[in-house]
Design an enzyme around this catalytic site. Structure first.
Site, PDB file in Angstrom:
ATOM      1  N   LYS A  14      17.211 -11.360 -12.819  1.00  0.00           N
ATOM      2  CA  LYS A  14      18.082 -11.523 -13.979  1.00  0.00           C
ATOM      3  C   LYS A  14      17.293 -11.322 -15.279  1.00  0.00           C
ATOM      4  CE  LYS A  14      21.320 -12.999 -11.124  1.00  0.00           C
ATOM      5  NZ  LYS A  14      20.587 -12.995  -9.847  1.00  0.00           N
TER       6      LYS A  14
ATOM      7  N   LYS B  90      25.561 -17.468 -14.885  1.00  0.00           N
ATOM      8  CA  LYS B  90      25.007 -17.412 -13.538  1.00  0.00           C
ATOM      9  C   LYS B  90      23.622 -18.037 -13.492  1.00  0.00           C
ATOM     10  CE  LYS B  90      24.153 -12.448 -14.362  1.00  0.00           C
ATOM     11  NZ  LYS B  90      24.405 -11.098 -13.838  1.00  0.00           N
TER      12      LYS B  90
ATOM     13  N   ARG C 102      25.389   0.231  -8.720  1.00  0.00           N
ATOM     14  CA  ARG C 102      24.019   0.078  -8.221  1.00  0.00           C
ATOM     15  C   ARG C 102      23.336   1.449  -8.269  1.00  0.00           C
ATOM     16  NH1 ARG C 102      21.299  -3.230  -4.867  1.00  0.00           N
ATOM     17  NH2 ARG C 102      21.942  -4.778  -6.426  1.00  0.00           N
TER      18      ARG C 102
ATOM     19  N   ARG D  82      30.501  -0.869  -7.148  1.00  0.00           N
ATOM     20  CA  ARG D  82      31.078  -1.951  -6.352  1.00  0.00           C
ATOM     21  C   ARG D  82      32.239  -2.545  -7.150  1.00  0.00           C
ATOM     22  NH1 ARG D  82      25.350  -4.495  -6.075  1.00  0.00           N
ATOM     23  NH2 ARG D  82      25.581  -3.775  -8.216  1.00  0.00           N
TER      24      ARG D  82
ATOM     25  N   ARG E 119      34.190 -10.390  -9.534  1.00  0.00           N
ATOM     26  CA  ARG E 119      32.869  -9.961  -9.099  1.00  0.00           C
ATOM     27  C   ARG E 119      32.985  -8.707  -8.231  1.00  0.00           C
ATOM     28  NH1 ARG E 119      31.130 -15.252  -6.033  1.00  0.00           N
ATOM     29  NH2 ARG E 119      33.270 -14.887  -5.319  1.00  0.00           N
TER      30      ARG E 119
ATOM     31  N   ASP F 151      21.455  -2.744 -11.693  1.00  0.00           N
ATOM     32  CA  ASP F 151      22.882  -3.028 -11.775  1.00  0.00           C
ATOM     33  C   ASP F 151      23.358  -2.688 -13.183  1.00  0.00           C
ATOM     34  OD1 ASP F 151      22.822  -3.873  -9.186  1.00  0.00           O
ATOM     35  OD2 ASP F 151      23.015  -6.008  -9.630  1.00  0.00           O
TER      36      ASP F 151
ATOM     37  N   GLU G  88      21.049  -6.257 -14.359  1.00  0.00           N
ATOM     38  CA  GLU G  88      20.025  -6.818 -13.486  1.00  0.00           C
ATOM     39  C   GLU G  88      19.076  -5.716 -13.035  1.00  0.00           C
ATOM     40  OE1 GLU G  88      21.256  -9.236 -10.208  1.00  0.00           O
ATOM     41  OE2 GLU G  88      22.789 -10.306 -11.368  1.00  0.00           O
TER      42      GLU G  88
ATOM     43  N   ASN H  81      16.889  -5.309  -9.675  1.00  0.00           N
ATOM     44  CA  ASN H  81      16.680  -5.890  -8.356  1.00  0.00           C
ATOM     45  C   ASN H  81      15.429  -5.304  -7.709  1.00  0.00           C
ATOM     46  OD1 ASN H  81      19.406  -7.447  -7.679  1.00  0.00           O
ATOM     47  ND2 ASN H  81      19.907  -5.598  -8.823  1.00  0.00           N
TER      48      ASN H  81
END
Length: 318
Positions: A126, A161, A211, A226, A234, A274, A282, A284
């Site tokens: 994050k 979050k 992604r 997504r 979400r 993301d 984000e 990842n």
């Protein structure tokens, strides 16, 4: 060039091979004639100054009825490996950090660790995005619920979050008028003890949380959007989102160009960005996914790109 490749992952007997990116990497390594070794869960340890592991020879097959076979496990120095794939899912807790320190010892002994253990420790998924503020939406990270409440009041609608979640768990959409806002902030911060992240809500989420995969700093030319389903906001696949492959937009490529060189410098060879709308949300680095979905939709071999990069690094300059 045949390599000894060890993998640190969640229990291989419980994975879903149709969606598991680590499995795609193992299949590609096997196709190339590399020797695979499975680190038994909890199997990393130190013998004085040497990094060690409980390793079992591993065979993989793209067959749902029996996708792996393990030989007899034995303790061996990690220095006997050429490559270690570090692919366990978050949380990045004390055990994860301790394993990363053992992998740093192996790295110092000449093993290529993917991704770099120091980067795994430094780049919270994050907070890592905030290294690139030009790419991010307005964001605040704090323990103090009053500071987060102030941010909500300023931006009207936000996403809240924890810093150590994955798969869409414990993510809240809230506004200043939300009667549950106080309890959400109390829960996420554990009464002011834990950091939580607040980010301006991006309505573009309806079109998908994209992604984007980076291999050694370069973007794969397609992303997986997504898309939230039903009444869910979400887009995470684990939260019921639908995956739809798309070509990268010009903005996606710009974000990748902003982020890629720095992540490559840090030894982050395989990364998932993301992106919602025009914004990076984000970075990842622990166990990014979506290889299998993108390969299937576009006839790609993303794990092949990854092993091209790994083999080039093992071969050295020239």
């Amino acid at each position: 060039m045949s390599l000894d490749v060890a993998v640190v992952m969640d229990p291989i007997g419980k994975i879903k091979i149709g969606k598991d990116s680590t499995f795609a990497m193992l299949l590609e390594a096997s196709r190339r004639g590399h020797r695979l070794h499975y680190v038994l869960p909890g199997g990393l340890w130190l013998d004085g100054e040497r990094a060690m592991a409980r390793l079992a020879p591993l065979e993989v097959r793209d067959e749902p009825a029996g996708w792996f076979g393990l030989g007899e496990a034995a303790s061996r120095p990690l220095a006997a490996m050429d490559v270690v794939l570090m692919r366990t899912d978050p949380p990045v807790d004390a055990n994860y950090l301790h394993d990363s320190h053992i992998l740093s010892v192996a790295q110092a002994e000449g093993v290529l660790v993917v991704n770099d253990p120091a980067g795994l420790r430094d780049l919270n998924e994050k907070l890592g995005a905030l290294l690139f503020p030009q790419c991010c939406p307005p964001t605040r990270v704090a323990r103090d619920p009053d500071l987060l409440r102030e941010f909500v009041a300023e931006h009207g609608e936000v996403v809240l979050k924890p810093l150590d979640g994955m798969g869409g768990r414990s993510i809240f959409r809230a506004s200043a008028a939300d009667p549950n806002l106080n309890v959400i902030l109390e829960t996420l911060t554990q009464g002011g003890r834990d950091l939580a992240l607040a980010q301006r809500y991006l309505p573009e989420i309806k079109d998908g949380d994209k992604r984007i995969l980076l291999v050694d700093g370069e973007p794969v030319p397609y992303c997986l959007a997504r898309i939230p389903q039903g009444g869910e906001f979400r887009g995470n696949l684990a939260a019921g989102g639908r995956g739809e492959g798309r070509p990268l937009s010009e903005r996606d490529r710009w974000i990748a160009a902003q982020v890629g060189p720095e992540l490559r410098r840090r030894g982050m060879i395989f990364v998932g960005l993301d992106v919602i709308g025009d914004y990076l949300t984000e970075v990842n680095v622990t166990s990014p996914t979506c290889i299998r979905e993108l390969d299937a939709q576009f006839g790609l071999n993303i794990a092949g790109l990854l092993f091209d990069a790994i083999e080039a690094r093992r071969a050295g300059p020239g």
